[in-house]
Design a protein around this motif. Structure first.
Motif, PDB file in Angstrom:
ATOM      1  N   GLY A 150       4.234  -3.249  -3.009  1.00  0.00           N
ATOM      2  CA  GLY A 150       5.339  -2.524  -2.405  1.00  0.00           C
ATOM      3  C   GLY A 150       5.840  -1.489  -3.391  1.00  0.00           C
ATOM      4  O   GLY A 150       5.213  -1.239  -4.424  1.00  0.00           O
ATOM      5  N   GLU A 207      12.508  -5.382   0.766  1.00  0.00           N
ATOM      6  CA  GLU A 207      11.076  -5.218   0.572  1.00  0.00           C
ATOM      7  C   GLU A 207      10.325  -6.529   0.764  1.00  0.00           C
ATOM      8  O   GLU A 207       9.194  -6.527   1.262  1.00  0.00           O
ATOM      9  N   TYR A 210       9.435  -7.014   4.341  1.00  0.00           N
ATOM     10  CA  TYR A 210       8.298  -6.178   4.732  1.00  0.00           C
ATOM     11  C   TYR A 210       6.990  -6.755   4.209  1.00  0.00           C
ATOM     12  O   TYR A 210       5.992  -6.851   4.942  1.00  0.00           O
ATOM     13  N   LEU A 211       6.954  -7.177   2.934  1.00  0.00           N
ATOM     14  CA  LEU A 211       5.727  -7.698   2.335  1.00  0.00           C
ATOM     15  C   LEU A 211       5.320  -9.027   2.970  1.00  0.00           C
ATOM     16  O   LEU A 211       4.123  -9.282   3.177  1.00  0.00           O
ATOM     17  N   THR A 271      11.720   3.156   2.018  1.00  0.00           N
ATOM     18  CA  THR A 271      11.729   2.391   0.766  1.00  0.00           C
ATOM     19  C   THR A 271      12.775   2.852  -0.240  1.00  0.00           C
ATOM     20  O   THR A 271      13.321   2.035  -0.971  1.00  0.00           O
TER      21      THR A 271
END
Length: 627
Positions: A150, A207, A210-211, A271
């Motif tokens: 990321g 993040e 998302y990951l 991001t």
């Protein structure tokens, strides 16, 4: 240190340049940039790193594959895995990760855990990630410890705990550890990246969601994919580089392609919204982005072995299969002032060379074993100063390095991680004349560069009546435009709304480029097309036709003549009559022997063919009778 990122996107390749502020004082550099930002946007900066990726030859580092074990070698403690590429990937026992299984580590002996032959069997399916591109004769280096990158962190589903990049200072590392404390890692681990400088807990939590979602998608793809095949493809070059390096230290990222600009803007919107305003679109039509910033000159310099130093000394960089050797020479530098001494002259040259060596290692992305031959210094204090300068410069290098001490011979041995091919290797190919000992630019590289020049020629043309151009270049270069059904040529003509014709001979240098005519389409075509319907030409038939077994092909300075019924005459010269003539190729029929070779005429075949050919194609294709 202030930095900039330049992204240049062309049809054939994507290029990314990382610029760093020069070693002058910050205030002076900033002032210089303000004074000359309009005329010289690169003032106060130097090109530190270059990345190049071709459309058909993308790096596969970071890609995840579902592979099948092809062979297990106990003596090497490694397995070769078929991942669907030309060469099998190499998986070492240290990179094997299996749930609930302890793996043996190198040097631990028989009692250190299970052997690789107990862990993997031929035909077994495994999920692996590429950590090193195939280089020369070696296949890709693989790992079963998957990571998903990321912007702020790298998530490892099979890892443990949270690590922080050592490139950050101790105070910032401690702050990030506190911010990341008690994060829900879903049973995995994470490494906080250098780009996370200044990040907050909310950034990490966003993040991680998302990951983790991406990890679940990968799991579903693995179940659906039949080995060997690709499961996940890493982002393209521009997104990877900007994701990995772009931070608050960067003044801006400049992109010359609207689509790529939109991609990067969208990426930062998700991001790092605070960096969106720093992504700019290059809209200067008359000057390309890399030319304005002086990057093209740097790329040209990378093809040479000699690198000059400011004082007058120079480096010589010699590439070999096993290692790279860098030799330092004093050159024209003989010291300064009447009191100059040999030791001082040598030390000054070595100090300059120590910094320039690191610049070249980063710029050319030189990896593997590196030997630096400094000029011999008598004093140990001077040797220590040179080594400290070298290590200080290496601190700016993102690639892992290990440096030994200076030996008594003045040599420094070091290693630098080799992950992908450098720009020099991508842009060049081994020269057939020297059997790989030297290099020249490939026809593809030259054609891509010529394509940029053609856009500039069109942009600078002021005559509204100009519709077409006649260009002179080596046929091997022009074939990059006209080959494969003229796909590249059609795309360029559609983009520029102009028509391009080519002429030239094998005697021209590969880098020869000349615009010899411009005008309306009819005017240029009349001059450019070498033959007309009904012309009779003596040609050398060089090879069978690719698709029609009874036909053959003749080539006249890159112009293709398909000879109907010529399959039985390959290797001979025959008289043909042009039936159809186009810009890049023609179709011809063999002239009956009784019509041209009976010997009843006074002039004979050769003189008649020459007379007819001279009326059309012979006008400018001087070697029309031979390929």
């Amino acid at each position: 240190m202030n930095k900039q990122v330049l992204v240049s996107v062309d049809r054939g390749e994507t290029r990314v340049a990382l610029l760093e502020a020069t070693s002058d004082k910050d205030g002076g550099s900033q002032a210089g940039r303000r004074r000359s930002s309009a005329k010289d946007p690169a003032a106060g900066y130097r090109v530190a790193e270059l990345y190049l990726e071709r459309r058909g030859n993308r790096s596969i580092v970071g890609n995840i594959y579902k592979g099948k074990v092809d062979n297990v070698l106990a003596g090497l403690e490694a397995a070769f895995v078929d991942i669907g590429l030309d060469k099998n990937g190499f998986l070492h026992v240290d990179e094997i990760v299996l749930p609930g299984v302890e793996t043996v580590r190198r040097g631990q002996g028989k009692d250190g855990g299970k052997k690789i032959t107990d862990l993997l069997k031929p035909g077994q399916e495994v999920v692996v990630q590429v950590v090193k591109d195939p280089l020369k004769t070696k296949g890709a280096r693989l790992s079963m410890e998957l990571t998903i990158a990321g912007r702020y962190m790298v998530f490892s589903p099979t890892g443990e705990g949270v690590g922080v990049s050592k490139r950050l200072d101790d105070k910032e590392r401690e702050r990030l550890r506190k911010e990341a404390r008690s994060l829900d890692l879903r049973g995995g681990g994470a490494i906080i990246r250098t780009a996370a400088h200044g990040a907050r807990r909310a950034d990490f939590e966003r993040e991680l969601l998302y990951l983790d979602r991406l990890h679940r998608v990968l799991g579903d793809r693995v179940k659906e994919t039949q080995a060997p095949d690709l499961v996940f493809q890493e982002a393209d070059l521009s997104v990877r580089v900007v994701r990995d390096v772009f931070s608050t230290d960067f003044e801006r990222a400049v992109v010359d392609d609207p689509k790529q600009h939109q991609r990067l803007t969208s990426f930062f919107t998700r991001t790092a919204p605070e960096l969106v305003d720093r992504v700019e679109l290059w809209e200067e039509a008359k000057t390309s982005l890399f030319e304005a910033y002086g990057v093209e000159e740097v790329i040209d310099g990378m093809m040479t072995s000699r690198v000059d130093l400011p004082s007058g000394g120079y480096l010589m960089i010699d590439y070999a299969e096993a290692l790279t050797v860098i030799d330092i020479n004093s050159g024209s530098f003989v010291g300064r002032g009447k009191q100059a001494r040999l030791e001082d002259t040598i030390t000054r040259t070595n100090l300059e060379a120590a910094e320039e060596v690191v610049n070249q290692l980063r710029l050319r992305d030189i990896g593997g074993i590196i030997v630096i031959d400094f000029i011999d210094m008598a004093r140990a204090r001077n040797r220590d100063t040179v080594l400290k300068t070298l290590r200080k410069a290496l601190a700016e290098d993102r690639t892992k390095t290990y440096t030994a001490e200076i030996s008594r011979l003045g040599l420094v041995e070091m290693t630098r991680q080799n992950v992908t091919e450098g720009v020099r290797e991508v842009m060049s190919r081994p020269c057939p004349m020297c059997e790989g000992e030297g290099i020249i630019r490939s026809e593809e590289t030259i054609a891509i560069a010529f394509e940029r020049r053609l856009r500039e020629v069109v942009a600078k043309t002021r005559k509204k009546s100009t519709e077409a151009y006649l260009l002179r270049m080596n046929p091997r270069v022009s074939s990059q435009f006209t080959g494969d059904g003229a796909r590249v040529l059609r795309a360029l003509e559609e983009e520029t709304a102009k028509t391009f014709h080519f002429e030239g001979s094998e005697g021209l240098p590969l880098n020869h480029f000349e615009v010899i005519m411009e005008g309306t389409r009819e005017e240029v075509e009349e001059r450019a097309v070498p033959f007309r319907e009904g012309d009779e030409v003596l040609v050398h038939i060089v090879e069978p036709h690719m698709y029609e077994v009874d036909d053959a092909v003749a080539k006249i300075d890159g112009y293709i003549v398909s000879v109907v019924g010529g399959g039985a005459h390959v290797g001979t010269k025959r008289l043909v009559r042009i039936a159809e003539a186009g810009r890049t190729a023609a179709v011809a029929h063999l002239v009956d022997a009784s019509e041209g070779e009976g010997g009843d005429t006074e002039d004979g075949v050769d003189s008649d063919a020459s007379r007819r050919r001279g009326r059309r194609g012979g006008r400018r294709r001087s070697s029309a009778t031979a390929a």
